[in-house]
Design a protein around this motif. Structure first.
Motif, PDB file in Angstrom:
ATOM      1  N   TYR A   1      -0.575  -9.972  -4.256  1.00  0.00           N
ATOM      2  CA  TYR A   1      -0.634  -8.564  -3.861  1.00  0.00           C
ATOM      3  C   TYR A   1       0.714  -7.847  -3.925  1.00  0.00           C
ATOM      4  O   TYR A   1       0.779  -6.682  -4.310  1.00  0.00           O
ATOM      5  CB  TYR A   1      -1.196  -8.426  -2.439  1.00  0.00           C
TER       6      TYR A   1
ATOM      7  N   LEU B   1      -3.431  -2.691  -0.148  1.00  0.00           N
ATOM      8  CA  LEU B   1      -3.969  -2.329  -1.463  1.00  0.00           C
ATOM      9  C   LEU B   1      -4.975  -1.178  -1.334  1.00  0.00           C
ATOM     10  O   LEU B   1      -4.979  -0.232  -2.128  1.00  0.00           O
ATOM     11  CB  LEU B   1      -4.623  -3.552  -2.119  1.00  0.00           C
TER      12      LEU B   1
ATOM     13  N   GLU C   1      -4.819  -6.929   1.766  1.00  0.00           N
ATOM     14  CA  GLU C   1      -5.978  -6.157   1.276  1.00  0.00           C
ATOM     15  C   GLU C   1      -5.936  -4.725   1.787  1.00  0.00           C
ATOM     16  O   GLU C   1      -6.266  -3.775   1.066  1.00  0.00           O
ATOM     17  CB  GLU C   1      -7.283  -6.846   1.704  1.00  0.00           C
TER      18      GLU C   1
ATOM     19  N   LEU D   1      -2.236  -3.269  -9.131  1.00  0.00           N
ATOM     20  CA  LEU D   1      -3.605  -3.625  -8.730  1.00  0.00           C
ATOM     21  C   LEU D   1      -4.403  -2.364  -8.380  1.00  0.00           C
ATOM     22  O   LEU D   1      -5.585  -2.237  -8.745  1.00  0.00           O
ATOM     23  CB  LEU D   1      -3.587  -4.575  -7.528  1.00  0.00           C
ATOM     24  N   ALA D   2      -3.747  -1.439  -7.691  1.00  0.00           N
ATOM     25  CA  ALA D   2      -4.433  -0.212  -7.282  1.00  0.00           C
ATOM     26  C   ALA D   2      -4.838   0.605  -8.517  1.00  0.00           C
ATOM     27  O   ALA D   2      -5.964   1.095  -8.603  1.00  0.00           O
ATOM     28  CB  ALA D   2      -3.530   0.610  -6.363  1.00  0.00           C
TER      29      ALA D   2
ATOM     30  N   ARG E   1      -3.120   2.096  -0.884  1.00  0.00           N
ATOM     31  CA  ARG E   1      -2.479   2.587  -2.112  1.00  0.00           C
ATOM     32  C   ARG E   1      -3.513   3.088  -3.114  1.00  0.00           C
ATOM     33  O   ARG E   1      -3.304   4.097  -3.774  1.00  0.00           O
ATOM     34  CB  ARG E   1      -1.602   1.480  -2.732  1.00  0.00           C
ATOM     35  N   LYS E   2      -4.642   2.365  -3.194  1.00  0.00           N
ATOM     36  CA  LYS E   2      -5.697   2.795  -4.113  1.00  0.00           C
ATOM     37  C   LYS E   2      -6.198   4.193  -3.708  1.00  0.00           C
ATOM     38  O   LYS E   2      -6.377   5.075  -4.554  1.00  0.00           O
ATOM     39  CB  LYS E   2      -6.853   1.784  -4.066  1.00  0.00           C
TER      40      LYS E   2
ATOM     41  N   LEU F   1       1.447  -4.061  -6.117  1.00  0.00           N
ATOM     42  CA  LEU F   1       0.405  -3.346  -5.373  1.00  0.00           C
ATOM     43  C   LEU F   1      -0.065  -2.106  -6.144  1.00  0.00           C
ATOM     44  O   LEU F   1      -1.262  -1.822  -6.227  1.00  0.00           O
ATOM     45  CB  LEU F   1       0.985  -2.924  -4.017  1.00  0.00           C
TER      46      LEU F   1
END
Ligand SMILES: Nc1ncnc2c1ncn2[C@@H]1O[C@H](COP(=O)(O)OP(=O)(O)OP(=O)(O)O)[C@@H](O)[C@H]1O
Ligand SMILES: [Mg+2]
Length: 347
Positions: free
Chosen positions: A238, A264, A261, A338-339, A267-268, A335
């Motif tokens: 992550y 994340l 999690e 992934l986002a 940020r998403k 991060l």
């Protein structure tokens, strides 16, 4: 909260020390993605220097910089009386130099300050600093000037752009007079792009990248803080080697996976807000931005030829880091990567 000690950075520390060992010749730009540990590294290296060096560290981050006066105020440190009035003394430059405590702004007294403020001329400030540094050298010591977050003065104008005056001054201090080491740190990739393509700096500066930790350094860092194997792999998955993100996990005593999690998810959500509010305003730009982000689905690094408006937008929102030296785009952190991938997958 745990006390997180400074970790590693052997290579970068060695590079900076090697520069400090030599005669000043070039300006050193310390750059890298946000929160990669640039300021932390500078503070660490300077705190370990011998008395042979006199460090003037100026962090412009918290300064409000809209005019020449703001800039002058951000550079200089004045001794104050307890009632907040500027201390009046008849100090000479030599006395000012002898009163320097480690790592502060540039010391000045009322008299010199009046001169520096006079006529709104950066030259006055620079000639004062030059004299002060010469005085430091006269005591057998080496001045080191460090300006953190220099991009903040990027748009200040004083009969022309202040930043150019400042670059000229830095060139004078290093290449011409060999008087002081000059380090400039920034995490603003658009500013670095300007620096990199600036003709007046050509051949007069060097670049030192301070990046997130690599995997081995990250693992060692997490081991110091007693992470289990499972927690280590969650952290790397992550946070990658982003120090600030890892520190957040270190400070989470329980359920580190849950914490990762959650980071994340936040940020998403932020990135969705950024791109979909863009769509509402400007569909053309939205398509460009989504196209750029889609390139990160299968890759971590994407080459670029020039900073387009789409790149400028994503860099400005701290989603993408543009490395001008290597002509590469990367997410600002694992991060963010992934986002971005989740946002694109849900689009
Ligand atoms: N070498 C390190 N060892 C331990 N923690 C670190 C290290 N480097 C950075 N950190 C942690 O990461 C945080 C962010 O680092 P720092 O502020 O130095 O990053 P930066 O690159 O200067 O950020 P910015 O892009 O905002 O200028 C620090 O407050 C610290 O908690
Ligand atoms: Mg910093």
């Amino acid at each position: 909260m745990r006390n997180v000690e400074f970790h590693n950075r052997e290579k970068e520390t060695k590079d900076i020390r090697a520069i400090l060992d030599r005669r000043p010749t070039l300006i050193t730009f310390i750059y890298g993605p946000i929160n990669s540990g640039k300021t932390e590294l500078i503070n660490h290296v300077t705190s370990e220097l011998s008395d042979e060096y006199v460090v003037f560290y100026i962090n412009l981050r918290t300064k409000f910089l809209a005019s020449y006066d703001d800039f002058i105020e951000s550079l200089f440190e004045m001794e104050m009386e307890s009632n907040g009035v500027i201390k009046k003394g008849k100090e000479t430059l030599a006395e000012l130099v002898s009163s320097i405590t480690k790592v502060a702004g540039i010391p000045i007294n009322k008299e010199f300050l009046d001169y520096v403020f006079k006529d709104n001329k950066p030259k006055n400030a620079f000639s004062y600093i030059l004299k002060l540094f010469e005085e430091v050298r006269a005591t057998g010591k080496q001045p080191v000037l460090i300006i953190d977050e220099l991009q903040k003065i990027g748009d200040v104008n004083v009969n022309g752009s202040l930043i150019y005056e400042l670059f000229n001054f830095f060139i004078d201090l290093t290449k011409e007079a060999h008087l002081a080491h000059v380090f400039v740190a920034t995490s603003d990739s658009l500013f670095m792009e300007r620096v990199y393509s600036e003709a007046m700096l050509e051949g007069r500066c060097r670049y030192l990248r301070v990046d997130d930790f690599d995997e081995a350094t990250t693992t060692a860092f997490l081991e110091v803080h007693g992470f289990t194997d499972d927690e280590k792999s969650v952290a790397w998955e992550y946070c990658g080697g982003k120090p600030i993100c890892l520190v957040e996990l270190v400070n989470t005593e329980e359920d580190r996976r849950g914490k990762a999690e959650e980071m994340l998810k936040i940020r998403k959500g932020q990135i969705e807000e950024i791109v979909y509010s863009l769509e509402a305003r400007d569909t053309e730009m939205f398509d460009v931005v989504m196209g750029l982000l889609s390139e990160f689905i299968g890759k971590e690094k994407v080459g670029y030829k020039y900073i387009s408006d789409g790149i400028k937008f994503l860099v400005g929102k701290n989603i993408i880091f543009a490395d001008s030296m290597n002509k590469e785009l990367r997410a600002q952190s694992k991060l963010n990567l992934l986002a971005v991938r989740e946002v694109i997958a849900n689009a």
